[in-house]
Design a protein around this motif. Structure first.
Motif, PDB file in Angstrom:
ATOM      1  N   SER A  83      75.761  34.545  61.497  1.00 26.64           N
ATOM      2  CA  SER A  83      76.488  33.814  60.466  1.00 26.64           C
ATOM      3  C   SER A  83      75.613  32.722  59.878  1.00 26.64           C
ATOM      4  CB  SER A  83      77.769  33.187  61.038  1.00 26.64           C
ATOM      5  OG  SER A  83      78.421  32.413  60.048  1.00 26.64           O
ATOM      6  N   ASN A  84      75.783  32.524  58.557  1.00 26.55           N
ATOM      7  CA  ASN A  84      75.144  31.404  57.861  1.00 26.55           C
ATOM      8  C   ASN A  84      76.153  30.342  57.467  1.00 26.55           C
ATOM      9  OD1 ASN A  84      76.554  32.675  55.885  1.00 26.55           O
ATOM     10  ND2 ASN A  84      74.812  33.059  54.538  1.00 26.55           N
ATOM     11  N   GLY A  85      77.342  30.427  58.066  1.00 26.05           N
ATOM     12  CA  GLY A  85      78.400  29.485  57.750  1.00 26.05           C
ATOM     13  C   GLY A  85      79.390  30.031  56.753  1.00 26.05           C
ATOM     14  N   ASP A  86      78.923  30.837  55.819  1.00 25.91           N
ATOM     15  CA  ASP A  86      79.812  31.425  54.816  1.00 25.91           C
ATOM     16  C   ASP A  86      80.251  32.829  55.208  1.00 25.91           C
ATOM     17  OD1 ASP A  86      79.551  29.151  53.239  1.00 25.91           O
ATOM     18  OD2 ASP A  86      77.763  29.939  52.239  1.00 25.91           O
ATOM     19  N   ASP A  87      79.302  33.630  55.680  1.00 24.70           N
ATOM     20  CA  ASP A  87      79.589  35.023  56.014  1.00 24.70           C
ATOM     21  C   ASP A  87      79.255  35.291  57.484  1.00 24.70           C
ATOM     22  OD1 ASP A  87      80.202  35.679  53.255  1.00 24.70           O
ATOM     23  OD2 ASP A  87      78.039  35.566  52.897  1.00 24.70           O
ATOM     24  N   VAL A  88      79.831  36.381  57.990  1.00 21.39           N
ATOM     25  CA  VAL A  88      79.534  36.854  59.345  1.00 21.39           C
ATOM     26  C   VAL A  88      79.146  38.325  59.238  1.00 21.39           C
ATOM     27  CG1 VAL A  88      80.391  37.230  61.685  1.00 21.39           C
ATOM     28  CG2 VAL A  88      81.128  35.210  60.400  1.00 21.39           C
ATOM     29  N   MET A 124      76.427  44.926  58.847  1.00 23.82           N
ATOM     30  CA  MET A 124      77.766  45.145  58.300  1.00 23.82           C
ATOM     31  C   MET A 124      78.367  43.788  57.961  1.00 23.82           C
ATOM     32  SD  MET A 124      81.149  46.835  60.088  1.00 23.82           S
ATOM     33  CE  MET A 124      80.747  48.530  59.703  1.00 23.82           C
ATOM     34  N   ARG A 125      78.655  43.581  56.686  1.00 26.07           N
ATOM     35  CA  ARG A 125      79.284  42.335  56.239  1.00 26.07           C
ATOM     36  C   ARG A 125      80.786  42.419  56.538  1.00 26.07           C
ATOM     37  NH1 ARG A 125      77.518  38.682  52.641  1.00 26.07           N
ATOM     38  NH2 ARG A 125      75.624  39.003  53.899  1.00 26.07           N
ATOM     39  N   LEU A 126      81.272  41.587  57.461  1.00 27.02           N
ATOM     40  CA  LEU A 126      82.653  41.659  57.925  1.00 27.02           C
ATOM     41  C   LEU A 126      83.573  40.946  56.938  1.00 27.02           C
ATOM     42  CD1 LEU A 126      82.091  40.963  61.733  1.00 27.02           C
ATOM     43  CD2 LEU A 126      82.163  43.158  60.541  1.00 27.02           C
ATOM     44  N   SER A 127      84.624  41.622  56.547  1.00 26.01           N
ATOM     45  CA  SER A 127      85.595  41.050  55.621  1.00 26.01           C
ATOM     46  C   SER A 127      86.465  40.020  56.336  1.00 26.01           C
ATOM     47  CB  SER A 127      86.460  42.156  55.030  1.00 26.01           C
ATOM     48  OG  SER A 127      87.249  42.756  56.053  1.00 26.01           O
ATOM     49  N   ALA A 128      87.222  39.271  55.541  1.00 23.88           N
ATOM     50  CA  ALA A 128      88.116  38.266  56.122  1.00 23.88           C
ATOM     51  C   ALA A 128      89.174  38.926  57.003  1.00 23.88           C
ATOM     52  CB  ALA A 128      88.779  37.462  55.000  1.00 23.88           C
ATOM     53  N   GLN A 180      75.561  24.632  59.716  1.00 22.82           N
ATOM     54  CA  GLN A 180      74.632  23.512  59.916  1.00 22.82           C
ATOM     55  C   GLN A 180      73.177  23.971  59.804  1.00 22.82           C
ATOM     56  OE1 GLN A 180      75.760  21.883  63.710  1.00 22.82           O
ATOM     57  NE2 GLN A 180      77.591  20.869  62.899  1.00 22.82           N
ATOM     58  N   VAL A 181      72.865  25.084  60.468  1.00 16.41           N
ATOM     59  CA  VAL A 181      71.486  25.573  60.417  1.00 16.41           C
ATOM     60  C   VAL A 181      71.121  25.996  58.996  1.00 16.41           C
ATOM     61  CG1 VAL A 181      69.933  27.395  61.217  1.00 16.41           C
ATOM     62  CG2 VAL A 181      71.436  26.251  62.832  1.00 16.41           C
ATOM     63  N   ALA A 182      72.041  26.679  58.317  1.00 16.99           N
ATOM     64  CA  ALA A 182      71.759  27.120  56.951  1.00 16.99           C
ATOM     65  C   ALA A 182      71.564  25.929  56.016  1.00 16.99           C
ATOM     66  CB  ALA A 182      72.896  28.008  56.444  1.00 16.99           C
ATOM     67  N   GLN A 183      72.367  24.869  56.209  1.00 17.35           N
ATOM     68  CA  GLN A 183      72.202  23.687  55.361  1.00 17.35           C
ATOM     69  C   GLN A 183      70.844  23.038  55.590  1.00 17.35           C
ATOM     70  OE1 GLN A 183      74.268  22.585  52.919  1.00 17.35           O
ATOM     71  NE2 GLN A 183      72.563  21.204  52.457  1.00 17.35           N
ATOM     72  N   ARG A 184      70.430  22.927  56.854  1.00 22.42           N
ATOM     73  CA  ARG A 184      69.107  22.375  57.140  1.00 22.42           C
ATOM     74  C   ARG A 184      68.011  23.275  56.565  1.00 22.42           C
ATOM     75  NH1 ARG A 184      68.633  18.351  60.906  1.00 22.42           N
ATOM     76  NH2 ARG A 184      66.547  19.070  61.439  1.00 22.42           N
ATOM     77  N   PHE A 185      68.224  24.584  56.625  1.00 20.80           N
ATOM     78  CA  PHE A 185      67.244  25.509  56.060  1.00 20.80           C
ATOM     79  C   PHE A 185      67.150  25.330  54.548  1.00 20.80           C
ATOM     80  CE2 PHE A 185      66.324  29.692  54.169  1.00 20.80           C
ATOM     81  CZ  PHE A 185      65.077  29.916  54.710  1.00 20.80           C
ATOM     82  N   ARG A 186      68.306  25.194  53.888  1.00 17.13           N
ATOM     83  CA  ARG A 186      68.288  24.988  52.442  1.00 17.13           C
ATOM     84  C   ARG A 186      67.650  23.648  52.084  1.00 17.13           C
ATOM     85  NH1 ARG A 186      73.399  27.659  52.908  1.00 17.13           N
ATOM     86  NH2 ARG A 186      74.443  25.656  53.162  1.00 17.13           N
ATOM     87  N   ASP A 187      67.949  22.602  52.866  1.00 15.13           N
ATOM     88  CA  ASP A 187      67.326  21.297  52.608  1.00 15.13           C
ATOM     89  C   ASP A 187      65.817  21.366  52.773  1.00 15.13           C
ATOM     90  OD1 ASP A 187      69.860  20.325  52.188  1.00 15.13           O
ATOM     91  OD2 ASP A 187      70.052  19.409  54.181  1.00 15.13           O
ATOM     92  N   ARG A 188      65.389  22.081  53.816  1.00 14.15           N
ATOM     93  CA  ARG A 188      63.953  22.211  54.054  1.00 14.15           C
ATOM     94  C   ARG A 188      63.301  23.012  52.925  1.00 14.15           C
ATOM     95  NH1 ARG A 188      64.546  23.510  58.769  1.00 14.15           N
ATOM     96  NH2 ARG A 188      64.484  25.786  58.621  1.00 14.15           N
ATOM     97  N   GLN A 189      63.965  24.053  52.488  1.00 13.22           N
ATOM     98  CA  GLN A 189      63.423  24.831  51.371  1.00 13.22           C
ATOM     99  C   GLN A 189      63.366  23.998  50.092  1.00 13.22           C
ATOM    100  OE1 GLN A 189      65.708  28.513  51.053  1.00 13.22           O
ATOM    101  NE2 GLN A 189      63.919  29.635  51.792  1.00 13.22           N
ATOM    102  N   ALA A 190      64.411  23.194  49.846  1.00  9.83           N
ATOM    103  CA  ALA A 190      64.423  22.349  48.650  1.00  9.83           C
ATOM    104  C   ALA A 190      63.302  21.326  48.704  1.00  9.83           C
ATOM    105  CB  ALA A 190      65.778  21.663  48.515  1.00  9.83           C
ATOM    106  N   ALA A 191      63.091  20.739  49.911  1.00  2.00           N
ATOM    107  CA  ALA A 191      62.009  19.763  50.046  1.00  2.00           C
ATOM    108  C   ALA A 191      60.652  20.418  49.839  1.00  2.00           C
ATOM    109  CB  ALA A 191      62.080  19.102  51.427  1.00  2.00           C
ATOM    110  N   ARG A 202      80.326  30.121  63.150  1.00  2.02           N
ATOM    111  CA  ARG A 202      80.317  29.739  61.737  1.00  2.02           C
ATOM    112  C   ARG A 202      79.925  28.273  61.565  1.00  2.02           C
ATOM    113  NH1 ARG A 202      84.868  32.941  58.337  1.00  2.02           N
ATOM    114  NH2 ARG A 202      83.357  32.393  56.719  1.00  2.02           N
ATOM    115  N   VAL A 203      80.347  27.405  62.463  1.00  3.38           N
ATOM    116  CA  VAL A 203      79.942  25.999  62.379  1.00  3.38           C
ATOM    117  C   VAL A 203      78.440  25.863  62.579  1.00  3.38           C
ATOM    118  CG1 VAL A 203      80.138  23.740  63.494  1.00  3.38           C
ATOM    119  CG2 VAL A 203      82.192  25.100  63.062  1.00  3.38           C
ATOM    120  N   CYS A 204      77.921  26.540  63.608  1.00  5.14           N
ATOM    121  CA  CYS A 204      76.478  26.498  63.872  1.00  5.14           C
ATOM    122  C   CYS A 204      75.714  27.087  62.684  1.00  5.14           C
ATOM    123  CB  CYS A 204      76.168  27.277  65.145  1.00  5.14           C
ATOM    124  SG  CYS A 204      74.400  27.414  65.506  1.00  5.14           S
ATOM    125  N   GLY A 205      76.188  28.216  62.167  1.00  4.72           N
ATOM    126  CA  GLY A 205      75.510  28.842  61.037  1.00  4.72           C
ATOM    127  C   GLY A 205      75.492  27.954  59.810  1.00  4.72           C
TER     128      GLY A 205
END
Length: 267
Positions: free
Chosen positions: A60-65, A104-108, A150-161, A145-148
Motif C-alpha cells: 500500500s501507498n496509503g491510497d491503494d492496496v 492485483m489492485r483491490l477494490s473498496a 507516511q512512507v509515500a509522503q516522505r518519498f514524494r517529499d524526497r522526490q520533490a526536493a 495504509r497508514v504506514c504506506g
C-alpha cells in the motif's frame, strides 16, 4: 419420477446439513508484519494448498492496496476473481515491469471483505487452489495504509526536493553556460579588436615608412637639382672620379711666382 426427485432432494439436504454441522478448519493467519519500503509499505503472506505454498504480499501507498505475487506467465492485463469466505471478488491484474510479478489492485468492496472475512482463497495462483486465514486482517490493513501513506509522503517529499535541487543545478548550469558564452564572445571581440589595431598600426607604420622614403628621395633629388642649377659646368658629386685628376698639377694654378727649373743663360 416424483419419488426419485424427492429422494435426491432429501439426500442433498442431508449432505448439506452434515457439511454444515462439520467444523470448518480455518487456515493459519499471517503475522501481519508491516515493513516500510522505498515508496510504500508491505506485509508478506503465504498461501498454502494441497502440498504447495505460494508467497504473496499486500502493498500500500496509503491510497491503494495491491496484492502482489510472482507469476511469470501472468497476462499483461486480466480481470480475475479471488474468493473471500467462498464469495468471489473480481479485480484488475496487471503484469509488473520486471515481467516476473503481477499486482492485483483491490477494490473498496474487496478490501471491506478482507477486513471482515475469515479466509482468502485463490484458485489460479498455483497448480492447486491456495488459501490463507484473515484473522487480524482489519487492524493489519488499517496499519498497512497508514504506514504506506507516511512512507509515500516522505518519498514524494524526497522526490520533490531532488527535483527542485536538480532544477536549481540545471538553472545554474544554464546560467554558467550563458556567462561562459558571453565571456567567450567578449574575449573574441577583444582579440579581434586587438588584431585589427595591430593591423592598423602596421599599416600606419608602413605608410609612414613609405612616406619617409618618398620624402628622402624627393629631398635628395631636390638637392641634386639644386647643385646642378648652381654649377652648370661642374661635375655632379655622384659622377665617378674623372681620370684627369691623376694628371700633374697645373703649375699656373699656384699663387707662387713661377720659377723655371733651369734659369736662362746669358749670352
Amino acid at each position: 419420477m416424483i419419488k426419485a426427485l424427492s429422494a435426491a432432494a432429501a439426500t442433498a439436504t442431508l449432505l448439506t446439513s452434515q457439511a454444515a454441522a462439520a467444523p470448518a478448519v480455518r487456515p493459519e493467519a499471517p503475522a501481519w508484519v508491516i515493513a516500510p519500503g522505498a515508496d510504500g509499505c508491505r506485509t508478506e503472506l503465504e498461501l498454502t494448498g494441497d502440498g504447495v505454498a505460494v508467497p504473496a504480499a499486500l502493498v500500500s501507498n496509503g491510497d491503494d492496496v495491491d496484492l502482489v505475487f510472482a507469476k511469470p506467465d501472468a497476462p499483461e492485463r486480466a480481470f480475475l476473481p479471488i474468493r473471500i469466505d467462498h464469495k468471489p471478488f473480481a479485480n484488475l491484474v496487471m503484469r509488473e515491469a520486471d515481467g516476473k510479478t503481477a499486482a492485483m489492485r483491490l477494490s473498496a468492496e474487496t478490501l471491506s471483505a478482507l477486513r471482515k472475512g475469515g479466509v482468502l482463497q485463490i484458485g489460479w495462483l498455483a497448480d492447486a487452489p491456495v488459501q490463507i486465514g484473515l484473522a487480524g486482517s482489519e487492524q493489519a490493513l488499517a496499519d498497512l495504509r497508514v504506514c504506506g501513506a507516511q512512507v509515500a509522503q516522505r518519498f514524494r517529499d524526497r522526490q520533490a526536493a531532488q527535483q527542485a535541487a536538480q532544477e536549481r543545478a540545471d538553472a545554474q548550469a544554464r546560467a554558467q553556460a550563458l556567462a561562459d558564452e558571453q565571456l567567450a564572445v567578449v574575449k573574441a571581440q577583444k582579440e579581434a579588436a586587438e588584431a585589427e589595431a595591430q593591423r592598423s598600426a602596421a599599416e600606419t607604420e608602413r605608410l609612414r615608412a613609405a612616406a619617409e622614403a618618398d620624402r628622402q628621395r624627393a629631398q635628395a633629388e631636390a638637392e641634386q637639382q639644386a647643385q646642378a642649377d648652381s654649377y652648370p659646368y661642374r661635375r655632379a658629386r655622384t659622377y665617378p672620379d674623372d681620370p684627369r685628376d691623376d694628371y700633374a698639377p697645373d703649375p699656373y694654378q699656384n699663387d707662387q711666382t713661377y720659377q723655371p727649373q733651369y734659369p736662362y743663360r746669358r749670352w
